[in-house]
Design a protein around this motif. Structure first.
Motif, short mmCIF file in Angstrom:
data_model
loop_
_atom_site.label_atom_id
_atom_site.label_comp_id
_atom_site.label_asym_id
_atom_site.label_seq_id
_atom_site.Cartn_x
_atom_site.Cartn_y
_atom_site.Cartn_z
N LEU A 59 0.82 -1.22 0.00
CA LEU A 59 0.00 0.00 0.00
C LEU A 59 0.85 1.26 0.00
N THR A 60 1.84 1.32 0.88
CA THR A 60 2.66 2.52 0.95
C THR A 60 3.52 2.68 -0.31
N GLY A 61 3.97 1.57 -0.88
CA GLY A 61 4.74 1.64 -2.12
C GLY A 61 3.92 2.18 -3.27
N LEU A 62 2.69 1.67 -3.42
CA LEU A 62 1.82 2.15 -4.49
C LEU A 62 1.41 3.61 -4.26
N ALA A 63 1.13 3.96 -3.01
CA ALA A 63 0.79 5.35 -2.70
C ALA A 63 1.97 6.26 -3.01
N GLY A 64 3.16 5.85 -2.62
CA GLY A 64 4.35 6.65 -2.85
C GLY A 64 4.63 6.87 -4.33
N GLN A 65 4.37 5.86 -5.15
CA GLN A 65 4.55 6.00 -6.60
C GLN A 65 3.63 7.06 -7.17
N CYS A 66 2.51 7.30 -6.49
CA CYS A 66 1.52 8.29 -6.95
C CYS A 66 1.49 9.51 -6.03
N LYS A 67 2.58 9.78 -5.32
CA LYS A 67 2.72 10.96 -4.47
C LYS A 67 1.78 10.99 -3.27
N GLY A 68 1.37 9.81 -2.78
CA GLY A 68 0.51 9.73 -1.61
C GLY A 68 1.31 9.37 -0.37
N LEU A 69 0.69 9.57 0.80
CA LEU A 69 1.33 9.28 2.07
C LEU A 69 0.44 8.42 2.95
N LEU A 70 1.05 7.51 3.70
CA LEU A 70 0.32 6.74 4.71
C LEU A 70 -0.04 7.70 5.84
N ASP A 107 -5.77 -4.07 9.58
CA ASP A 107 -5.89 -4.02 8.12
C ASP A 107 -6.56 -2.74 7.63
N ALA A 108 -7.04 -1.89 8.51
CA ALA A 108 -7.67 -0.62 8.11
C ALA A 108 -6.58 0.43 7.90
N VAL A 109 -6.50 0.94 6.66
CA VAL A 109 -5.42 1.85 6.29
C VAL A 109 -6.01 3.11 5.65
N VAL A 110 -5.46 4.27 6.00
CA VAL A 110 -5.87 5.55 5.41
C VAL A 110 -4.64 6.20 4.80
N LEU A 111 -4.74 6.54 3.52
CA LEU A 111 -3.66 7.20 2.79
C LEU A 111 -4.19 8.52 2.25
N THR A 112 -3.31 9.53 2.15
CA THR A 112 -3.77 10.86 1.73
C THR A 112 -2.94 11.41 0.58
N TRP A 113 -3.57 12.30 -0.18
CA TRP A 113 -2.93 13.03 -1.28
C TRP A 113 -3.23 14.51 -1.12
N ASN A 114 -2.24 15.34 -1.38
CA ASN A 114 -2.34 16.80 -1.35
C ASN A 114 -2.37 17.36 0.07
N GLY A 115 -1.90 16.57 1.04
CA GLY A 115 -1.81 17.06 2.41
C GLY A 115 -0.46 17.70 2.63
N ALA A 116 0.51 16.90 3.04
CA ALA A 116 1.86 17.41 3.29
C ALA A 116 2.60 17.73 2.00
N THR A 117 2.29 16.98 0.93
CA THR A 117 2.95 17.19 -0.35
C THR A 117 1.92 17.69 -1.36
N PRO A 118 2.06 18.91 -1.86
CA PRO A 118 1.08 19.43 -2.82
C PRO A 118 1.06 18.60 -4.12
N ALA A 119 -0.14 18.37 -4.62
CA ALA A 119 -0.33 17.67 -5.89
C ALA A 119 -1.61 18.19 -6.53
N TYR A 120 -1.49 18.97 -7.59
CA TYR A 120 -2.68 19.58 -8.20
C TYR A 120 -3.65 18.53 -8.75
N ASN A 121 -3.14 17.37 -9.16
CA ASN A 121 -3.98 16.30 -9.71
C ASN A 121 -4.18 15.17 -8.70
N HIS A 122 -4.32 15.52 -7.42
CA HIS A 122 -4.40 14.54 -6.34
C HIS A 122 -5.54 13.54 -6.49
N ALA A 123 -6.68 13.97 -7.01
CA ALA A 123 -7.80 13.04 -7.17
C ALA A 123 -7.46 11.95 -8.18
N THR A 124 -6.82 12.32 -9.27
CA THR A 124 -6.41 11.34 -10.28
C THR A 124 -5.34 10.41 -9.72
#
Length: 130
Positions: free
Chosen positions: A51-62, A68-85
């Protein structure tokens, strides 16, 4: 509602993408006496690393995990204009990869639940004045 002082000091309004992942059957798998702690730890490590590897490849963070319950985020600590994609792309890969990992463990854990949301949030430290 948060006060203006609290917003300006610790929290910042942001649009955030979140991926939530859950592996149905994981708790039951862990409770079976035939599964040793070493097997459970190996499976969990493979799961979190994937999970963290795949998230990291797409600029996401754990953000957090509990079993087994995991939450990953995009556009929080690291800006990403296309975070939804980016989050959606990672979520699709996660569903495929995690299902494959489960097959390696007697085929018991085949399905995975993955949800994606994109919402306005408040990002930063909450509950702490330092």
């Amino acid at each position: 509602l948060a006060s203006a002082a609290l917003l300006g000091r610790w929290l910042t309004p942001k649009m955030l993408s979140v991926v939530a992942v859950e592996w149905p059957g994981f708790a039951e798998f862990c409770c079976r006496t035939s599964n040793t702690p070493e097997i459970i730890l190996q499976l969990h490590s493979e799961y979190i690393q994937a999970l963290t590897g795949l998230a990291g490849q797409c600029k996401g963070l754990l953000s957090r995990f509990n079993g087994d319950a995991v939450v990953l985020t995009w556009n929080g600590a690291t800006p990403a204009y296309n975070h939804a994609t980016l989050a959606s792309t990672a979520a699709l890969s996660m569903a495929e990869v995690i299902s494959g990992i489960g097959v390696n463990y007697d085929g018991e854990l085949k399905a995975v639940h993955v949800g994606v949301a994109c919402r306005p949030t408040l990002a930063g430290n909450m509950g702490c004045e330092t």
